[in-house]
Design a protein around this motif. Sequence first.
Motif, short mmCIF file in Angstrom:
data_model
loop_
_atom_site.label_atom_id
_atom_site.label_comp_id
_atom_site.label_asym_id
_atom_site.label_seq_id
_atom_site.Cartn_x
_atom_site.Cartn_y
_atom_site.Cartn_z
N MET A 180 0.84 -1.20 0.00
CA MET A 180 0.00 0.00 0.00
C MET A 180 0.87 1.25 0.00
O MET A 180 0.57 2.22 -0.70
CB MET A 180 -0.97 0.00 1.19
N ALA A 181 1.95 1.25 0.77
CA ALA A 181 2.85 2.40 0.76
C ALA A 181 3.44 2.59 -0.64
O ALA A 181 3.53 3.72 -1.13
CB ALA A 181 3.97 2.20 1.79
N ARG A 182 3.78 1.48 -1.27
CA ARG A 182 4.32 1.55 -2.63
C ARG A 182 3.26 2.05 -3.61
O ARG A 182 3.57 2.79 -4.54
CB ARG A 182 4.83 0.17 -3.03
N ALA A 183 2.01 1.66 -3.40
CA ALA A 183 0.92 2.12 -4.26
C ALA A 183 0.79 3.64 -4.19
O ALA A 183 0.72 4.32 -5.23
CB ALA A 183 -0.39 1.45 -3.85
N TYR A 184 0.75 4.18 -2.98
CA TYR A 184 0.62 5.63 -2.83
C TYR A 184 1.85 6.37 -3.36
O TYR A 184 1.73 7.44 -3.97
CB TYR A 184 0.34 6.00 -1.37
N GLU A 185 3.02 5.80 -3.17
CA GLU A 185 4.24 6.41 -3.70
C GLU A 185 4.22 6.42 -5.23
O GLU A 185 4.61 7.40 -5.87
CB GLU A 185 5.46 5.63 -3.20
N THR A 186 3.75 5.34 -5.81
CA THR A 186 3.69 5.25 -7.27
C THR A 186 2.67 6.23 -7.83
O THR A 186 2.89 6.83 -8.89
CB THR A 186 3.36 3.80 -7.69
N LEU A 187 1.56 6.42 -7.13
CA LEU A 187 0.59 7.43 -7.56
C LEU A 187 1.20 8.82 -7.47
O LEU A 187 0.98 9.67 -8.35
CB LEU A 187 -0.68 7.34 -6.71
N GLU A 188 2.00 9.07 -6.46
CA GLU A 188 2.70 10.36 -6.37
C GLU A 188 3.68 10.53 -7.53
O GLU A 188 3.82 11.62 -8.07
CB GLU A 188 3.42 10.48 -5.02
N ASP A 189 4.36 9.45 -7.93
CA ASP A 189 5.23 9.50 -9.11
C ASP A 189 4.43 9.93 -10.34
O ASP A 189 4.90 10.73 -11.15
CB ASP A 189 5.86 8.13 -9.39
N ALA A 190 3.22 9.40 -10.46
CA ALA A 190 2.35 9.77 -11.59
C ALA A 190 2.04 11.26 -11.55
O ALA A 190 2.03 11.93 -12.59
CB ALA A 190 1.06 8.95 -11.56
N ARG A 191 1.78 11.77 -10.36
CA ARG A 191 1.47 13.20 -10.24
C ARG A 191 2.68 14.07 -10.63
O ARG A 191 2.51 15.13 -11.24
CB ARG A 191 1.02 13.51 -8.82
N ILE A 192 3.86 13.63 -10.27
CA ILE A 192 5.07 14.35 -10.64
C ILE A 192 5.21 14.38 -12.16
O ILE A 192 5.51 15.43 -12.76
CB ILE A 192 6.31 13.73 -9.97
N LEU A 193 4.98 13.25 -12.81
CA LEU A 193 5.04 13.21 -14.27
C LEU A 193 3.94 14.06 -14.90
O LEU A 193 4.16 14.74 -15.90
CB LEU A 193 4.94 11.76 -14.75
N ALA A 194 2.76 14.05 -14.29
CA ALA A 194 1.66 14.87 -14.80
C ALA A 194 1.99 16.36 -14.67
O ALA A 194 1.68 17.15 -15.58
CB ALA A 194 0.36 14.55 -14.05
N ASP A 195 2.63 16.74 -13.58
CA ASP A 195 3.00 18.14 -13.38
C ASP A 195 3.95 18.64 -14.47
O ASP A 195 4.00 19.83 -14.74
CB ASP A 195 3.65 18.34 -12.01
N THR A 196 4.71 17.73 -15.07
CA THR A 196 5.63 18.11 -16.15
C THR A 196 5.06 17.76 -17.52
O THR A 196 5.79 17.79 -18.51
CB THR A 196 7.01 17.43 -15.95
N HIS A 197 3.77 17.41 -17.54
CA HIS A 197 3.05 17.12 -18.80
C HIS A 197 3.65 15.94 -19.56
O HIS A 197 3.60 15.91 -20.79
CB HIS A 197 2.96 18.36 -19.68
N ARG A 198 4.18 14.98 -18.85
CA ARG A 198 4.74 13.76 -19.45
C ARG A 198 3.65 12.70 -19.45
O ARG A 198 3.70 11.73 -18.70
CB ARG A 198 5.97 13.31 -18.67
N TRP A 199 2.62 12.90 -20.26
CA TRP A 199 1.41 12.09 -20.21
C TRP A 199 1.66 10.62 -20.52
O TRP A 199 1.13 9.74 -19.85
CB TRP A 199 0.32 12.68 -21.11
#
Length: 141
Positions: free
Chosen positions: A13-32
């Motif tokens: 679960m910790a890894r799941a939330y961390e991975t979702l945060e990775d997605a947000r970081i990529l989204a913030d840089t428009h790396r869709w």
Amino acid sequence: MRDYAQDLASYRMARAYETLEDARILADTHRWNACVNRPYYAGFYAVTALLVGEGLSSSKHSGVRGLFNRQFVKTGIISKELARLYNDLFERRQEGDYIDFVRFEETQVLPWLTGTKELLDVIASILHSRPESPPPSEDHS
């Protein structure tokens, strides 16, 4: 849950939330395109945490999806809407990782991030409501 299963589920679960945060970081840089596989893996880690809580596992992504659908969706524990999201994320990840000339857009990806957060929160809630479960077993599907 017992010690090992509880520790493993917590780790996933910790890894799941961390991975979702990775997605947000990529989204913030428009790396869709790069972002698309992260929500799937966030969901995958959460789903495998849920399966561990029931003493279930699979060495294949298709096996994890099948167990998830059988044990949690068909029984009404997880909504069909969230199950569709998880299964759709799998398909989008496959496209983004393996098909040429695929381009994802912000309007597609941002709702997947929101839905993935909901999926993770629902699974976390289920895990917290189940104090004891059997140790994991391997399903070779």
